[in-house]
Design an enzyme around this catalytic site. Structure first.
Site, PDB file in Angstrom:
ATOM      1  N   LYS A  87      -1.605 -13.782   6.539  1.00  0.00           N
ATOM      2  CA  LYS A  87      -1.024 -12.845   7.517  1.00  0.00           C
ATOM      3  C   LYS A  87      -2.091 -12.224   8.405  1.00  0.00           C
ATOM      4  O   LYS A  87      -3.174 -11.848   7.920  1.00  0.00           O
ATOM      5  CB  LYS A  87      -0.252 -11.731   6.779  1.00  0.00           C
ATOM      6  CG  LYS A  87       0.682 -12.280   5.726  1.00  0.00           C
ATOM      7  CD  LYS A  87       1.582 -11.249   5.093  1.00  0.00           C
ATOM      8  CE  LYS A  87       2.280 -11.869   3.894  1.00  0.00           C
ATOM      9  NZ  LYS A  87       1.470 -11.907   2.659  1.00  0.00           N
TER      10      LYS A  87
ATOM     11  N   ASP B 246       1.126 -16.750  -1.479  1.00  0.00           N
ATOM     12  CA  ASP B 246       1.320 -15.800  -0.385  1.00  0.00           C
ATOM     13  C   ASP B 246       0.132 -14.849  -0.306  1.00  0.00           C
ATOM     14  O   ASP B 246       0.033 -13.896  -1.078  1.00  0.00           O
ATOM     15  CB  ASP B 246       2.619 -15.009  -0.582  1.00  0.00           C
ATOM     16  CG  ASP B 246       2.867 -14.105   0.614  1.00  0.00           C
ATOM     17  OD1 ASP B 246       3.275 -14.635   1.661  1.00  0.00           O
ATOM     18  OD2 ASP B 246       2.617 -12.892   0.517  1.00  0.00           O
TER      19      ASP B 246
ATOM     20  N   HIS C 133       1.615  -9.468  10.066  1.00  0.00           N
ATOM     21  CA  HIS C 133       1.837  -8.706   8.828  1.00  0.00           C
ATOM     22  C   HIS C 133       2.758  -7.497   9.048  1.00  0.00           C
ATOM     23  O   HIS C 133       3.632  -7.229   8.228  1.00  0.00           O
ATOM     24  CB  HIS C 133       0.489  -8.264   8.252  1.00  0.00           C
ATOM     25  CG  HIS C 133       0.514  -7.968   6.791  1.00  0.00           C
ATOM     26  ND1 HIS C 133      -0.580  -8.135   5.970  1.00  0.00           N
ATOM     27  CD2 HIS C 133       1.506  -7.516   5.983  1.00  0.00           C
ATOM     28  CE1 HIS C 133      -0.250  -7.794   4.730  1.00  0.00           C
ATOM     29  NE2 HIS C 133       1.005  -7.415   4.716  1.00  0.00           N
TER      30      HIS C 133
ATOM     31  N   TYR D 163      -5.124  -8.124   1.749  1.00  0.00           N
ATOM     32  CA  TYR D 163      -5.170  -8.034   0.289  1.00  0.00           C
ATOM     33  C   TYR D 163      -6.617  -8.013  -0.225  1.00  0.00           C
ATOM     34  O   TYR D 163      -6.864  -7.703  -1.393  1.00  0.00           O
ATOM     35  CB  TYR D 163      -4.400  -9.185  -0.366  1.00  0.00           C
ATOM     36  CG  TYR D 163      -2.920  -9.255   0.007  1.00  0.00           C
ATOM     37  CD1 TYR D 163      -2.274  -8.178   0.615  1.00  0.00           C
ATOM     38  CD2 TYR D 163      -2.178 -10.400  -0.242  1.00  0.00           C
ATOM     39  CE1 TYR D 163      -0.934  -8.253   0.969  1.00  0.00           C
ATOM     40  CE2 TYR D 163      -0.835 -10.476   0.101  1.00  0.00           C
ATOM     41  CZ  TYR D 163      -0.218  -9.397   0.715  1.00  0.00           C
ATOM     42  OH  TYR D 163       1.111  -9.478   1.057  1.00  0.00           O
TER      43      TYR D 163
END
Ligand code: A2P
Length: 319
Positions: A71, A37, A104, A42
């Site tokens: 995302k 994921d 997201h 990130y």
């Protein structure tokens, strides 16, 4: 397995530093995780790509056995930006398709050029004395139409959303030509989200819980106190002792047994094993009800709280 071949346990990549991430991905794949994921936000997708590439090169897995999610970040909601954002993610991951692409947050922010800042994060101009978020006003139906085009192109095999509430879900289902297949939300015994999960099921949408251990995800961010950990709850501790399992396994098993898929993350190999070893024991109905009964609607990841403190912008989305 929930939709097609999406493994119920995913390995979450939030907060793993780019320096540690290729190794963590490689180790997770070695341990047996097949669902990763990821997200633009990130800031570690290049390292994720390196980890995947090395694992495939070393024969740990084939690309086709993996389920890779990423995302769409908030600054790319405009229909003219969604394709470029997905392509950047694919380039970083060194993949030619994603298994799942998710919106997201239901938060549209002003576009930031890729060469100005990547990932762009939350504030529009971090050089300002008091940097703030800059909402763009792009409606979610426009973003969803662009997500549908990504699925049509084959670059994303499945599409879905994160952090939507019941109202947004009803609205999305009313206009979606291609329906969302996954809803990713925060859920754990202190935030059971029963109505939202029930509604998603009614719409045939798979629910994936992030932060399934609750406070554990937020301690390092100072967004939770150690005493808020569900792993110390006497209910969980006594079930764990009876079953000879860890408290984390009991909490994760509760998540699986109530029909959600889960994202777990640990950079420690022992915990990677622990968090995926959930299919050789069962909780009783009484155990399930006792754990569900711990709910106190404690949401740790709430833009309505953290955006004001961190980004000088009041931006609630859940109330
Ligand atoms: P660590 O990586 O040091 O193992 P998130 O849900 O945001 O990915 O974070 C999960 C948090 O829970 C991390 O801080 C992780 O720490 C911790 N964690 C993961 N697995 C376990 C476990 N089995 N028992 C206790 N804590 C865990």
């Amino acid at each position: 397995m929930l939709i097609d071949d999406m493994p119920a346990i995913g390995f979450g990549l939030w907060k793993i530093s780019p320096d540690d991430c290729a190794k963590a991905v490689y180790e997770a794949l070695k341990v047996g995780y097949r669902h990763l994921d990821s997200a633009c936000d990130y800031g570690n997708e290049k390292a994720v790509g390196e980890g995947i590439k090395k694992a495939i090169k070393d024969g740990l897995c084939e690309r086709e056995e993996l389920w890779v999610t990423s995302k769409l970040w908030n600054t790319y909601h405009g229909q003219e930006h969604v394709g470029a954002a997905l392509q950047r993610t694919l380039d970083d991951l060194q993949l030619d398709y994603l298994d799942l692409y998710l919106i997201h947050f239901p938060i549209a922010l002003e576009f930031v050029e890729f060469d100005v800042r990547y990932p762009p994060e939350w504030v529009f101009d971090p050089r300002q004395d008091t940097p703030t978020m800059k909402p763009s006003g792009v409606p979610l139906h426009e973003t969803w139409a662009a997500m549908e085009a990504m699925q049509d192109s084959g670059l994303a095999k499945h599409i879905g959303v994160c952090n939507y509430n019941t109202g947004l879900l009803h609205d999305l289902m009313a206009y979606a030509k291609r329906k969302p297949e996954v809803l990713q939300i925060e859920s754990h015994p202190y935030l059971t989200q029963e109505k939202l999960i029930r509604l998603a099921k009614q719409y045939n949408i798979v629910v994936t819980a992030f932060s399934p251990l609750g406070a554990a995800s937020y301690l390092q961010l100072d967004m939770a106190a150690a005493k808020e950990s569900v792993l110390n709850s006497s209910v969980v501790v006594s079930i764990a002792a009876r079953l000879n399992r860890t408290a984390a396994q009991v909490v994760l098993r509760w998540g699986i047994q109530r029909g959600t898929s889960l994202l777990t993350k640990s950079t420690g190999i022992d915990r990677m094993h622990e968090n995926i070893s959930l299919f050789d024991f069962e909780l009783t109905e009484d155990d399930m009800s006792a754990i569900s009964g711990l709910n106190i609607n404690r949401r740790f990841n709430d833009p309505g709280d953290f955006c004001e403190g961190a980004f000088n912008t009041f931006y609630p989305i859940y109330n």
